[in-house]
Design a protein around this motif. Structure first.
Motif, PDB file in Angstrom:
ATOM      1  N   GLY B 185       1.242  -1.134  -0.327  1.00  0.00           N
ATOM      2  CA  GLY B 185       0.129  -0.141   0.460  1.00  0.00           C
ATOM      3  C   GLY B 185       1.116   1.504  -0.279  1.00  0.00           C
ATOM      4  N   ASP B 186       2.514   1.179   0.715  1.00  0.00           N
ATOM      5  CA  ASP B 186       3.292   2.298   0.675  1.00  0.00           C
ATOM      6  C   ASP B 186       3.343   2.319  -0.173  1.00  0.00           C
ATOM      7  OD1 ASP B 186       2.900   3.014   3.557  1.00  0.00           O
ATOM      8  OD2 ASP B 186       3.607   1.678   4.298  1.00  0.00           O
ATOM      9  N   LEU B 187       3.664   1.395  -1.084  1.00  0.00           N
ATOM     10  CA  LEU B 187       4.263   1.689  -2.365  1.00  0.00           C
ATOM     11  C   LEU B 187       3.731   2.264  -3.486  1.00  0.00           C
ATOM     12  CD1 LEU B 187       6.644  -1.446  -3.259  1.00  0.00           C
ATOM     13  CD2 LEU B 187       6.913   0.447  -2.060  1.00  0.00           C
ATOM     14  N   VAL B 188       2.236   1.725  -3.705  1.00  0.00           N
ATOM     15  CA  VAL B 188       0.675   2.339  -4.238  1.00  0.00           C
ATOM     16  C   VAL B 188       1.337   3.589  -3.929  1.00  0.00           C
ATOM     17  CG1 VAL B 188      -1.069   2.177  -5.269  1.00  0.00           C
ATOM     18  CG2 VAL B 188      -0.020   0.100  -4.570  1.00  0.00           C
ATOM     19  N   VAL B 189       0.741   4.279  -2.837  1.00  0.00           N
ATOM     20  CA  VAL B 189       0.814   5.773  -3.250  1.00  0.00           C
ATOM     21  C   VAL B 189       1.581   6.578  -2.353  1.00  0.00           C
ATOM     22  CG1 VAL B 189      -1.555   5.311  -0.667  1.00  0.00           C
ATOM     23  CG2 VAL B 189       0.682   6.131   0.191  1.00  0.00           C
ATOM     24  N   SER B 190       3.328   5.852  -2.514  1.00  0.00           N
ATOM     25  CA  SER B 190       4.148   7.347  -2.891  1.00  0.00           C
ATOM     26  C   SER B 190       4.761   7.471  -4.014  1.00  0.00           C
ATOM     27  CB  SER B 190       6.184   6.533  -2.326  1.00  0.00           C
ATOM     28  OG  SER B 190       5.039   6.101  -0.834  1.00  0.00           O
ATOM     29  N   ASP B 191       5.018   8.540  -4.222  1.00  0.00           N
ATOM     30  CA  ASP B 191       6.089   9.069  -5.461  1.00  0.00           C
ATOM     31  C   ASP B 191       6.869   8.113  -6.167  1.00  0.00           C
ATOM     32  OD1 ASP B 191       5.901  11.523  -7.428  1.00  0.00           O
ATOM     33  OD2 ASP B 191       8.133  10.759  -6.545  1.00  0.00           O
ATOM     34  N   PRO B 192       7.008   7.771  -7.643  1.00  0.00           N
ATOM     35  CA  PRO B 192       7.633   6.619  -8.188  1.00  0.00           C
ATOM     36  C   PRO B 192       9.125   6.671  -8.190  1.00  0.00           C
ATOM     37  CG  PRO B 192       5.493   6.956  -9.515  1.00  0.00           C
ATOM     38  CD  PRO B 192       5.548   8.444  -8.237  1.00  0.00           C
ATOM     39  N   GLY B 193       9.241   8.616  -7.773  1.00  0.00           N
ATOM     40  CA  GLY B 193      10.953   8.866  -7.861  1.00  0.00           C
ATOM     41  C   GLY B 193      11.604   8.388  -6.162  1.00  0.00           C
ATOM     42  N   THR B 194      10.666   8.586  -4.968  1.00  0.00           N
ATOM     43  CA  THR B 194      10.850   7.613  -3.922  1.00  0.00           C
ATOM     44  C   THR B 194      12.178   6.906  -3.831  1.00  0.00           C
ATOM     45  OG1 THR B 194       8.613   8.623  -2.928  1.00  0.00           O
ATOM     46  CG2 THR B 194      10.015   8.041  -1.570  1.00  0.00           C
ATOM     47  N   LEU B 195      12.650   6.844  -2.950  1.00  0.00           N
ATOM     48  CA  LEU B 195      13.800   5.354  -2.659  1.00  0.00           C
ATOM     49  C   LEU B 195      13.152   5.225  -1.465  1.00  0.00           C
ATOM     50  CD1 LEU B 195      17.334   7.150  -2.625  1.00  0.00           C
ATOM     51  CD2 LEU B 195      16.665   5.828  -4.230  1.00  0.00           C
ATOM     52  N   ILE B 196      13.720   4.225  -1.417  1.00  0.00           N
ATOM     53  CA  ILE B 196      12.916   2.546  -1.137  1.00  0.00           C
ATOM     54  C   ILE B 196      13.239   2.963   0.954  1.00  0.00           C
ATOM     55  CG2 ILE B 196      12.836   0.381   0.174  1.00  0.00           C
ATOM     56  CD1 ILE B 196      11.229   0.498  -3.253  1.00  0.00           C
ATOM     57  N   LYS B 197      14.749   3.048   0.540  1.00  0.00           N
ATOM     58  CA  LYS B 197      14.917   3.430   2.279  1.00  0.00           C
ATOM     59  C   LYS B 197      14.232   4.765   3.047  1.00  0.00           C
ATOM     60  CE  LYS B 197      18.990   6.117   0.362  1.00  0.00           C
ATOM     61  NZ  LYS B 197      20.804   6.335   0.086  1.00  0.00           N
ATOM     62  N   ASP B 198      13.590   5.283   1.609  1.00  0.00           N
ATOM     63  CA  ASP B 198      12.350   6.932   2.738  1.00  0.00           C
ATOM     64  C   ASP B 198      11.430   5.932   2.753  1.00  0.00           C
ATOM     65  OD1 ASP B 198      14.820   8.449   2.569  1.00  0.00           O
ATOM     66  OD2 ASP B 198      14.521   8.979   0.310  1.00  0.00           O
ATOM     67  N   VAL B 199      11.038   5.136   2.636  1.00  0.00           N
ATOM     68  CA  VAL B 199       9.505   4.982   2.957  1.00  0.00           C
ATOM     69  C   VAL B 199       9.821   2.979   3.498  1.00  0.00           C
ATOM     70  CG1 VAL B 199       8.541   5.848   0.599  1.00  0.00           C
ATOM     71  CG2 VAL B 199       9.154   2.982   0.642  1.00  0.00           C
ATOM     72  N   VAL B 200      10.430   3.234   3.658  1.00  0.00           N
ATOM     73  CA  VAL B 200      11.021   1.244   4.305  1.00  0.00           C
ATOM     74  C   VAL B 200      10.503   1.475   6.560  1.00  0.00           C
ATOM     75  CG1 VAL B 200      13.114   1.589   5.227  1.00  0.00           C
ATOM     76  CG2 VAL B 200      12.579  -0.747   5.257  1.00  0.00           C
ATOM     77  N   ASP B 201       9.839   0.240   7.015  1.00  0.00           N
ATOM     78  CA  ASP B 201       9.813   0.804   8.114  1.00  0.00           C
ATOM     79  C   ASP B 201      10.426  -0.460   9.170  1.00  0.00           C
ATOM     80  OD1 ASP B 201       8.836   0.406  10.418  1.00  0.00           O
ATOM     81  OD2 ASP B 201       6.381  -0.163  10.511  1.00  0.00           O
ATOM     82  N   VAL B 202      11.930   0.109   9.535  1.00  0.00           N
ATOM     83  CA  VAL B 202      13.191  -0.241   9.768  1.00  0.00           C
ATOM     84  C   VAL B 202      12.539  -0.413  11.464  1.00  0.00           C
ATOM     85  CG1 VAL B 202      14.461   1.332   9.005  1.00  0.00           C
ATOM     86  CG2 VAL B 202      13.511   2.158  10.716  1.00  0.00           C
TER      87      VAL B 202
END
Lengths: 447, 447
Positions: B185-202
């Motif tokens: 869900g987070d991938l779908v709503v994020s901007d395609p240019g965002t880096l995974i490391k900025d949306v990852v839940d650590v």
């Protein structure tokens, strides 16, 4: 009192709590007139005539209301004053007032609430205790079957629903009727121009909002579903049961069964936080019933006091015999209660189950009889030992039959099979076991 | 035998099953040389020296192999011949051979297998019985933390993994070390240019592949996780435990606890499909132990035969007293076993739990004593009734203490607390309860 055109006003009927008068008034007025009257009342009063409308008119009236008054009506559905009012009513009127709410109103009434508030409101909306309606999540993105995949993803981006509800999304037709479900993964891998109706899974199981939540959760486990769509009696989508709630429902249901299996009522809350009095209360009722039932063992023993006086050695084996019977019966009962809970056994299996368990009990009885015979012949005579051995076989077989059939009979009369607890079976087998023992001893020893 | 340059060949050492010789040979050769030798052998033989390599060299050698031979090695890891060979070995060598496999090889060995095959292979890979490693799904899309969201979605579209594994995706760094998880869900709503490391839940929880699967499943329930990432001892990602497997693990664990609570071994398979003999076998062991233990009741009763002969009325209340004690003890034991299973009670709570349950038992005993006193004074004299009433209080308190502390002590010595079954507690309380009863009766009646 009468209004300008000589008719009674709805407000007065409501204040007089005149349900018959309200019904007549509602039948004589148009939806926009009703909406107009409702808008003048306090929400905790307006909710009464509103819930007296039949379902189609209820939705019509609701849509005539402006958003502020819609919110008030929704607030009224959640209001504890409404609940108190319900509790004072006749069962018939109450059933009418908490009957099924139109899907659209139900989901709006449940939106934005905490899980605890949601459960309470679901109760006011007429979903029975422990039903799917009480555990479902109404806030979810709903996709129309004529949307494209690209548009659906845009909707999703715009709404940004809770994580648990987006993995699998409900697809509906014009009448909000559930067409099926579509996985978020399928949306991601499909071409954006594809229509939702071409990727929707129409064969996915669904649950009714009024059916037991535990049953729906076990269905999700069987079918590996991340979310189960919930519909009203007209197949309209009302909410999602999500995997996290299913996990919790299964764990709760199993905890309840564990408590009941030990002859206690389920206690809500963390063990460490529950007080001594509450724990004692949860266990007291069955213990009282069982100690009264166990007076049967006194009657049986008194009935055979003559035999006991002639052969006092018989008393030595009483605890061992009834203990063993109780153990065999508890094993059978627990096996069947669990098989019923997870859906492995149904009512129609009753004869097969009883026949299987009686053979298991007989086999176990034969084995234990050898042990009991050996022990008894070392301590007392061979005659008493023979009586003990024969009793073990008979008691084990009987205990297995009792233990296996009682949970099924409980289910038959609409009682949770888990109340057929190990202590209950043990207590029943205690008295009947002694009867078997003294009868066999009487024949074998000729007393 | 020696090869062209005068050294022994690996094949000969393997055929002679010379583990020391193999270790020496492996230490003296380069990864490419080892790979070359392995490629010449049958896979079920090659697997032995391969597993003798330490973990880093194991991966190096594996990567020197061409894909065909890699497949053979993976096949060897799954092979039943390898398992048989392990069973014949010394425990030390066996431990070495089934020690932890590098994460990359483990996931490849487990890929493409049915759940049953996967469990068997996981065993050969060294994951203990009932561990997370046996239930995890290794086939999943793994995202590198430096990818963009747009690229991640492309990878997902290209790979199209199983539905259960895409809802929440593992994110790794260069060393395949788990950085965290990202929701679809987070991938779908994020901007395609965002880096995974900025949306990852650590901060998402993780499980070790060797820890108990039930514990991990209950963690998922607590934390509402759709998938739990599984790592090896070096925090490298090896697989996902998905919600559907968690649901099944919890249901299975609870079924096992139900069986154990009734004094039976868990039986795998659908109740209706399990045969009479298998059912009887699953219940026989405990029944045998318990019937032998119940001979204690005979000893106790014999020890007080004098009292019984003087006041035969005492015999009447034996079944009721030990039955009630057994019921109270079973309730306590079941409550504590369940609280332990769902993690509400831990070892350090032992004194608190014992104190709480003793008070619950005392309260219940007081209540039941009133009932027993009433019944007994109607049937026999007040003196015997007083002895019965006092015994009820003492036995209930004692049973609650026994029932609550035994599961905790079982856990302490590493035994599943659920084996402290209702029948076991009842049997223990039977003998000790009679001892309490006859002792109290002796004092009260002066016999």
């Amino acid at each position: 009192m009468a209004d300008d055109d000589g008719r009674e006003q709805l407000t007065d009927l409501v204040e007089a709590n005149d349900l018959t008068g309200m019904r007549l008034w509602l039948a004589e007025h148009q939806p926009y007139e009703i909406a107009d009257e409702l808008a003048r009342m306090d929400s905790h009063l307006a909710i009464i005539p509103f819930r007296l409308l039949d379902r189609d008119r209820e939705l019509e009236v609701f849509e005539e209301l402006d958003p502020v008054h819609q919110q008030e009506i929704l607030g009224g559905l959640r209001d504890s004053a409404f609940r108190e009012l319900l509790e004072e009513m006749d069962p018939d009127d109450r059933a009418r007032l908490i009957g099924e709410v139109p899907a659209k109103i139900a989901t709006r009434a449940l939106a934005g609430l905490s899980p605890a508030e949601r459960r309470m409101t679901a109760a006011l909306l007429g979903y029975p205790e422990d039903s799917v309606g009480r555990s479902m999540t109404p806030e979810t993105v709903i996709l129309h079957r004529d949307l494209t995949v690209g548009r659906a993803l845009e909707v999703l981006r715009a709404k940004g629903a809770e994580a648990e509800t987006v993995y699998s999304l409900p697809v509906v037709d014009d009448g909000r009727r559930l067409a099926g479900m579509v996985g978020l993964g399928d949306l991601v891998v499909s071409d954006p121009g594809t229509l939702i109706k071409d990727v929707v899974d129409v064969l996915v199981p669904r649950a009714s909002a009024v059916e037991p939540a535990e049953k729906a959760a076990r269905l999700m486990q069987e079918a590996n579903l991340v979310a189960l769509p919930v519909v009203d009696s007209e197949e309209r989508f009302v909410g999602l049961l999500t995997f996290d709630d299913a996990l919790e429902l299964i764990e709760e249901a199993d905890s309840e069964d564990f408590a009941r299996q030990s002859g206690a009522s389920p206690v809500a809350g963390h063990y460490v936080a529950v007080g001594v009095l509450k724990l004692a209360r949860s266990r007291a009722v069955w213990l009282l019933l069982l100690i009264v039932a166990s007076t049967l063992t006194i009657n049986v023993t008194q009935g055979f006091e003559g035999s006991l006086e002639k052969v006092t050695a018989l008393a030595l084996f009483m605890p061992m015999l009834i203990g063993t019977g109780g153990n065999v019966g508890s094993q059978s009962a627990t096996a069947i209660v669990r098989a019923l809970a997870v859906g492995e056994v149904r009512m129609r299996d009753l004869p097969g189950v009883a026949w299987k368990e009686s053979r298991v009990g007989f086999l176990l009885g034969m084995m234990l009889a050898l042990v009991a015979m050996t022990i008894a012949s070392l301590l007392v005579g061979v005659a008493v030992a023979a009586a003990v051995a024969l009793s073990v076989i008979a008691i084990c077989t009987w205990a297995a039959i009792i233990g296996s059939t009682m949970p099924l009979l409980a289910r038959k009369v609409g009682v949770d099979p888990a109340v057929v607890s190990a202590p209950m079976v043990s207590t029943l087998v205690d008295a009947t076991g002694l009867l078997i023992y003294f009868s066999i001893a009487g024949v074998v020893l000729g007393i």
